[in-house]
Design a protein around this motif. Structure first.
Motif, PDB file in Angstrom:
ATOM      1  N   UNK A 154      13.178  27.857  11.906  1.00 50.12           N
ATOM      2  CA  UNK A 154      13.413  26.586  11.214  1.00 50.12           C
ATOM      3  C   UNK A 154      12.427  25.509  11.650  1.00 50.12           C
ATOM      4  N   UNK A 155      11.783  25.712  12.831  1.00 50.49           N
ATOM      5  CA  UNK A 155      10.905  24.683  13.385  1.00 50.49           C
ATOM      6  C   UNK A 155       9.419  24.997  13.204  1.00 50.49           C
ATOM      7  N   UNK A 156       9.097  25.979  12.404  1.00 51.16           N
ATOM      8  CA  UNK A 156       7.699  26.350  12.223  1.00 51.16           C
ATOM      9  C   UNK A 156       6.910  25.239  11.535  1.00 51.16           C
ATOM     10  N   UNK A 157       5.701  25.005  12.031  1.00 50.81           N
ATOM     11  CA  UNK A 157       4.808  24.038  11.391  1.00 50.81           C
ATOM     12  C   UNK A 157       4.002  24.740  10.295  1.00 50.81           C
ATOM     13  N   UNK A 158       3.249  23.960   9.551  1.00 49.34           N
ATOM     14  CA  UNK A 158       2.485  24.527   8.437  1.00 49.34           C
ATOM     15  C   UNK A 158       1.495  25.582   8.908  1.00 49.34           C
ATOM     16  N   UNK A 159       0.729  25.282   9.963  1.00 54.57           N
ATOM     17  CA  UNK A 159      -0.267  26.257  10.422  1.00 54.57           C
ATOM     18  C   UNK A 159       0.399  27.512  10.979  1.00 54.57           C
ATOM     19  N   UNK A 160       1.551  27.352  11.657  1.00 61.21           N
ATOM     20  CA  UNK A 160       2.259  28.510  12.200  1.00 61.21           C
ATOM     21  C   UNK A 160       2.857  29.361  11.091  1.00 61.21           C
ATOM     22  N   UNK A 161       3.448  28.705  10.092  1.00 61.44           N
ATOM     23  CA  UNK A 161       4.070  29.432   8.989  1.00 61.44           C
ATOM     24  C   UNK A 161       3.034  30.222   8.197  1.00 61.44           C
ATOM     25  N   UNK A 162       1.892  29.609   7.939  1.00 56.33           N
ATOM     26  CA  UNK A 162       0.868  30.316   7.166  1.00 56.33           C
ATOM     27  C   UNK A 162       0.256  31.470   7.965  1.00 56.33           C
ATOM     28  N   UNK A 163       0.199  31.331   9.295  1.00 60.21           N
ATOM     29  CA  UNK A 163      -0.282  32.448  10.112  1.00 60.21           C
ATOM     30  C   UNK A 163       0.707  33.612  10.030  1.00 60.21           C
ATOM     31  N   UNK A 164       1.997  33.312  10.177  1.00 56.10           N
ATOM     32  CA  UNK A 164       3.001  34.377  10.087  1.00 56.10           C
ATOM     33  C   UNK A 164       3.004  35.018   8.708  1.00 56.10           C
ATOM     34  N   UNK A 165       2.902  34.216   7.676  1.00 57.47           N
ATOM     35  CA  UNK A 165       2.933  34.738   6.305  1.00 57.47           C
ATOM     36  C   UNK A 165       1.737  35.643   6.035  1.00 57.47           C
ATOM     37  N   UNK A 166       0.672  35.492   6.798  1.00 57.65           N
ATOM     38  CA  UNK A 166      -0.537  36.280   6.591  1.00 57.65           C
ATOM     39  C   UNK A 166      -0.475  37.648   7.258  1.00 57.65           C
ATOM     40  N   UNK A 167       0.481  37.857   8.150  1.00 63.23           N
ATOM     41  CA  UNK A 167       0.534  39.096   8.939  1.00 63.23           C
ATOM     42  C   UNK A 167       1.011  40.309   8.148  1.00 63.23           C
ATOM     43  N   UNK A 168       2.058  40.223   7.312  1.00 61.83           N
ATOM     44  CA  UNK A 168       2.618  41.437   6.694  1.00 61.83           C
ATOM     45  C   UNK A 168       1.647  42.284   5.893  1.00 61.83           C
ATOM     46  N   UNK A 169       0.590  41.700   5.392  1.00 65.05           N
ATOM     47  CA  UNK A 169      -0.364  42.511   4.633  1.00 65.05           C
ATOM     48  C   UNK A 169      -0.953  43.623   5.501  1.00 65.05           C
ATOM     49  N   UNK A 170      -1.289  43.301   6.747  1.00 61.92           N
ATOM     50  CA  UNK A 170      -1.844  44.282   7.695  1.00 61.92           C
ATOM     51  C   UNK A 170      -1.207  44.039   9.059  1.00 61.92           C
ATOM     52  N   UNK A 171       0.063  44.408   9.223  1.00 60.21           N
ATOM     53  CA  UNK A 171       0.793  44.054  10.452  1.00 60.21           C
ATOM     54  C   UNK A 171       0.207  44.652  11.722  1.00 60.21           C
ATOM     55  N   UNK A 172      -0.465  45.780  11.623  1.00 60.79           N
ATOM     56  CA  UNK A 172      -1.050  46.380  12.818  1.00 60.79           C
ATOM     57  C   UNK A 172      -2.312  45.644  13.231  1.00 60.79           C
TER      58      UNK A 172
ATOM     59  N   UNK B  13      -4.092  31.632   2.493  1.00 58.41           N
ATOM     60  CA  UNK B  13      -2.708  31.210   2.235  1.00 58.41           C
ATOM     61  C   UNK B  13      -2.632  29.710   2.004  1.00 58.41           C
ATOM     62  N   UNK B  14      -3.311  28.956   2.844  1.00 60.85           N
ATOM     63  CA  UNK B  14      -3.310  27.496   2.690  1.00 60.85           C
ATOM     64  C   UNK B  14      -3.921  27.082   1.358  1.00 60.85           C
ATOM     65  N   UNK B  15      -5.002  27.758   0.966  1.00 63.39           N
ATOM     66  CA  UNK B  15      -5.637  27.441  -0.317  1.00 63.39           C
ATOM     67  C   UNK B  15      -4.700  27.737  -1.481  1.00 63.39           C
ATOM     68  N   UNK B  16      -3.994  28.845  -1.409  1.00 62.97           N
ATOM     69  CA  UNK B  16      -3.078  29.200  -2.494  1.00 62.97           C
ATOM     70  C   UNK B  16      -1.894  28.242  -2.560  1.00 62.97           C
ATOM     71  N   UNK B  17      -1.424  27.794  -1.404  1.00 64.07           N
ATOM     72  CA  UNK B  17      -0.348  26.810  -1.401  1.00 64.07           C
ATOM     73  C   UNK B  17      -0.806  25.511  -2.055  1.00 64.07           C
ATOM     74  N   UNK B  18      -2.067  25.171  -1.830  1.00 61.54           N
ATOM     75  CA  UNK B  18      -2.628  23.970  -2.458  1.00 61.54           C
ATOM     76  C   UNK B  18      -2.724  24.152  -3.966  1.00 61.54           C
TER      77      UNK B  18
END
Length: 918
Positions: free
Chosen positions: A267-285, A306-311
């Motif tokens: 619940x406390x994730x910032x924008x940069x942290x959230x976008x980093x996490x959202x980027x992981x599932x594509x290639x989690x290893x 991710x940030x560009x697409x959110x924009x």
């Protein structure tokens, strides 16, 4: 009364009118007035069949004629038949579809918010050593996963996921038709596989299905996605997805990932942290932020995307996106937690987990209840642990702070022991796996330069005895330097490799072709060399380790040398079984792939085990060459050091085990600042020697090793004299050089002898003239190290004063007296002989009289000779014959001078005693 005409007569009359020549319309058909269209249809069908072959098979073939088929299907009857078949097909498909929905829908009970929150994965994956008895680690991380509600997930996390994974998530009904078409087209063109999956489909796949790409699985996924969309709201679906998806390693669910990487709630994730996490599932290893193999640039690029697409999709402003891009989010990532508290060989086990996740997906590996039998030898791992603890102090003495070690069984390519760092729990960098990091190998790459050079080639062939002069060169602006910034002149390949000279190695790679050398290193096992960090470009600096590779792969490349030039896959896993005992994979020996002729590795092994050949650089004798000669074990060894002393290596192998050791600094800085080079073998040698000694002596017999083992010489190996050196050569080496020229040299000046050079200082050597393959200059080879074939003796001069000597002999007192006088140079020694037999040699430094004891016997003559030699090998000789008189009768035994003295002393003592008793 006239009888009415029969009814049939009117019909006959009509019929007659149809006959040609009769009255009426002669063009009308006989049956044109038939009252029933059905009869006409039947008649036509009968006429058609009458024209067909009688045999049923021939009739079938006849009907398949393209023209007849086209005529039928484009007729009214064919169209009606097509409509009937289409209708039946639609009905069958609808029945099939309803059946599929009914069959697959039963799995939907497993997908609902309440069920997911209760779901606990009790099937943990267990990792064992090669015996299958020693438990290395039980992965219980999935059991501790926290499932959170929608309101406990930061909105920005949801927005980032939707923007990146499924921009039409709030518009579609479970699947995207455009995405399916786009993915199908990309896959059909042979491009990168694309799933075309929506978030809903990914949820289905994560919870119920596997990662396999089959048509049936895709159909099931689509059906279940449609049903999920019908049963749940978009927010429920997104929340379930965020609680299920893998965020790298054993981090399943956004809450677990947020806590593990940033130490905070989702619940406390910032924008940069959230976008980093959202980027992981594509290639989690590859995108696991806590992994040693993290693709840093790839993850950062994905985060910025991710940030560009959110924009673009209106979730955030451009200024917010740019501000988030400037934040170094990876610096916020915490080191791994203590979930690995009881793990054995942690770097090794986590590498096994990484490999399995790449193959089967993180979900199955983490929660699938797998049993993994690894290649690790638990006993040898203990030896490696002890070697690291004992040897790390030698590293820190020269300002290094980290080390790694990999041991491989030669026969199989299986990893036996593994140290990814000095200590997995060491603060700051212990968990980083240096055994898989990209590091420059320095001179440890050189055996592959010569492996390629030794192949059969025209017009010049090379052996360990061939000369590649160690003199400065300039190849298209590249000017390699040796570690000591000195030139060794004409030097054999044996000496050049053993002493780790750079210039000859660069020449070898240039002659053999740098691309060929790199290709060979890849084939031998160094898959990453000169690829990952260079974009595939390899300059000549690759000949001396100027690009990066991985320690585990490098060790396997050396194991290929130990296997006689046969490559086998680097193996971490022997067997993987599912919870029901079904085998997912199992190691089998495929025999490997021969890369080079076995004669080449044998020659290299002979060079790399040559204590004398490496002595000029590493010191004479086994004791002075730290790490090269572990007690009781014969091995071939090569070190490597980068120019700036950032990385140090010791690579070596016995007949059964190959070991690679790396040491350096965790921050990538030079180990000894200020330009002072670190001495690699003093750092790596202690742990290298410790492991090789104890692993072989304690457990080597388990792998067929015994004391004194060495490689069997392959057929074809023979000895030749080439460039003045007698050395090994392969069967294809034919142009033995025996046309050398004898040259008289001076031993003192090590230059060509002149008329003033004394005979004692002269020696004849055979030299050979060769052409330097790089400079094309003519050079002479065959002279001992340090000899100069281009200059004359400048130590001896014809006007030098020579020493003089004269001798005398005291035969009664058994001694030879020598008087020596030095000339222009200090005296060195005096040699005395009697009757051609040496009496003795005495070291002297100047003029004087010197005595040599000698027992003269007679009667007779004694021929005495004396030679005095000075420091530059001028000499002088005097020879005389002396008469020796005997004092005893011939019949008695002759007494020696000592016996005479003893007898005289005894007589005198007897007289004294007699006087006392008078």
């Amino acid at each position: 009364m006239r009888k009415p005409a029969p009814r049939h007569l009117s019909f006959v009359a009509k019929l007659r009118r149809l006959i040609p020549g009769r009255r009426g319309n002669s063009n009308m058909r006989v049956y044109s007035n038939l009252s029933s269209r059905r009869d006409l249809k039947a008649r036509r069908k009968a006429e058609y069949r009458a024209g067909l072959p009688k045999n049923p098979f021939k009739r079938f073939i006849y009907s398949l004629h393209p023209k007849r088929m086209a005529k039928y299907w484009f007729s009214r009857h064919g169209a009606i038949m097509a409509l009937k078949l289409a209708g039946i097909g639609v009905m069958v498909f609808l029945v099939f579809l309803v059946g599929l929905f009914a069959y697959y829908r039963k799995d939907l009970d497993k997908i609902n918010p309440a069920e997911l929150s209760k779901r606990v994965h009790s099937s943990t994956t267990k990792y064992y050593d090669r015996s299958g008895k020693t438990l290395l680690w039980e992965d219980t991380s999935a059991e501790n996963r926290t499932v959170v509600k929608s309101e406990d997930i930061a909105p920005v996390m949801k927005q980032a996921t939707v923007a990146l994974e499924d921009k039409d998530f709030y518009k579609h009904s479970g699947f995207s038709a455009n995405g399916l078409v786009r993915a199908a087209w990309a896959n059909a063109r042979g491009g990168v596989n694309q799933g075309g999956s929506t978030i809903t489909q990914q949820l289905i796949k994560n919870v119920l299905l596997t990662n396999e790409r089959t048509f049936s699985r895709k159909i099931k996924e689509l059906i279940l996605a449609i049903e999920v969309e019908r049963l749940y709201t978009k927010d429920q679906i997104l929340t379930m997805y965020l609680n299920e998806v893998s965020y790298g390693g054993n981090r399943n669910g956004v809450e677990a990932a947020s806590q593990a990487y940033f130490g905070k709630s989702a619940r406390d994730l910032t924008l940069d942290e959230a976008t980093l996490l959202a980027s992981i599932p594509q290639r989690p290893t590859d995108f696991n932020p806590q992994s040693a193999d993290l693709d840093v640039q790839g993850l950062v690029n994905r985060q910025h995307t991710t940030l560009d697409k959110m924009t673009d999709q209106g979730y955030i402003s451009k200024s917010d996106a740019e501000a988030a891009k400037k934040v170094k989010t990876l610096d916020k990532v915490q080191p791994p937690s203590d979930s690995f508290k009881n793990i054995v060989a942690p770097h090794f086990v986590l590498e096994v987990q990484r490999q399995l996740e790449q193959k089967y997906g993180a979900k199955l590996v983490t929660t699938g209840g797998l049993t993994v039998i690894t290649s690790l030898d638990g006993n040898m791992q203990k030896v490696a642990d002890d070697a690291m603890k004992m040897g790390i102090s030698a590293v820190t003495k020269q300002k290094g702070d980290n080390a790694a070690m990999v041991a491989i069984q030669n026969d199989t390519g299986q990893v036996l022991a593994y140290e990814g760092s000095r200590d997995f729990n060491y603060p700051g960098y212990g968990s980083y796996n240096a055994a898989r990091a990209l590091l420059q190998p320095g001179s440890s790459i050189k055996p592959f330069d010569y492996s390629e050079l030794f192949k059969e080639r025209a017009p010049t062939q090379y052996t360990p005895g061939s000369v590649l002069s160690d003199v400065p060169i300039d190849i298209n602006g590249y000017k390699p330097q040796d570690f000591d910034h000195r030139s060794r002149g004409n030097i054999s390949i044996r000496s050049a490799l053993a002493e780790s000279r750079n210039i000859p190695a660069v020449k070898a790679a240039y002659i053999a072709g740098m691309d060929n050398v790199v290709s060979l290193s890849h084939d031998m096992g160094d898959k990453s060399y000169c690829t990952v960090d260079s974009g595939g470009y390899c300059g000549l600096s690759a000949a001396i380790g100027g690009y990066s590779l991985r320690l585990d792969e490098h060790t396997n490349a050396y194991a290929s040398l130990a296997r006689g030039g046969v490559y086998k896959d680097l193996t971490y896993v022997l067997k993987v079984s599912g919870p029901n005992g079904d085998v997912l994979q199992e190691w089998k020996d495929n025999g490997g792939k021969r890369v080079i002729d076995p004669q080449i590795p044998y020659m290299l092994s002979d060079v790399l085990s040559d204590v004398n050949a490496r002595a000029p650089t590493f010191g004479g004798g086994a004791s002075g060459q730290v790490g090269f000669n572990p007690p009781g074990v014969k091995i071939a060894v090569k070190t490597g050091t980068t120019d700036d002393s950032k990385d140090g290596w010791m690579m070596g192998y016995s007949t059964k085990i190959t070991l690679g050791v790396w040491e350096g600094r965790s921050d990538g800085q030079a180990m000894l600042p200020g330009g002072q080079p670190a001495v690699t073998h003093l750092q790596t040698g202690p742990m290298f020697s410790y492991f090789m000694q104890h692993a072989h002596q304690q457990y080597g017999s388990d792998y067929g090793w015994k004391t004194g083992d060495w490689f069997t010489q392959p057929a074809g190996i023979h000895k030749v004299t080439v460039d003045g050196h007698n050395d090994l050569a392969p069967s294809w080496y034919k142009n033995d050089k025996t046309d050398g020229t004898k040259v008289t040299m001076d031993k003192i000046s090590k230059k060509k002898a002149t008329d003033c050079t004394p005979a004692r200082a002269k020696e004849d050597i055979t030299v050979y003239e060769i052409q330097d393959p790089i400079t094309k200059n003519k050079v002479q080879s065959g002279a001992p190290d340090g000899y100069n074939l281009n200059e004359d003796d400048d130590i001896h001069h014809c006007g030098d004063a020579k020493p003089t000597v004269s001798l005398n002999a005291d035969t009664q007192n058994d001694k030879i007296i020598v008087a020596a006088t030095q000339g222009s140079n200090p005296l060195q020694s005096i040699e005395v002989s009697v009757g051609g037999q040496s009496v003795g040699t005495q070291s002297v430094t100047g003029s004087g009289t010197y005595e040599f004891p000698y027992n003269f016997t007679g009667p007779g003559q004694a021929s005495v000779s004396v030679t005095v030699i000075d420091s530059v090998l001028y000499d002088a000789t005097d020879q005389k014959t002396f008469n020796v008189i005997s004092f005893l009768p011939p019949a008695t035994n002759r007494e020696t001078s000592a016996s005479k003295k003893q007898s005289a002393a005894a007589a005198k003592r007897a007289a004294q005693l007699a006087g006392l008793f008078r």
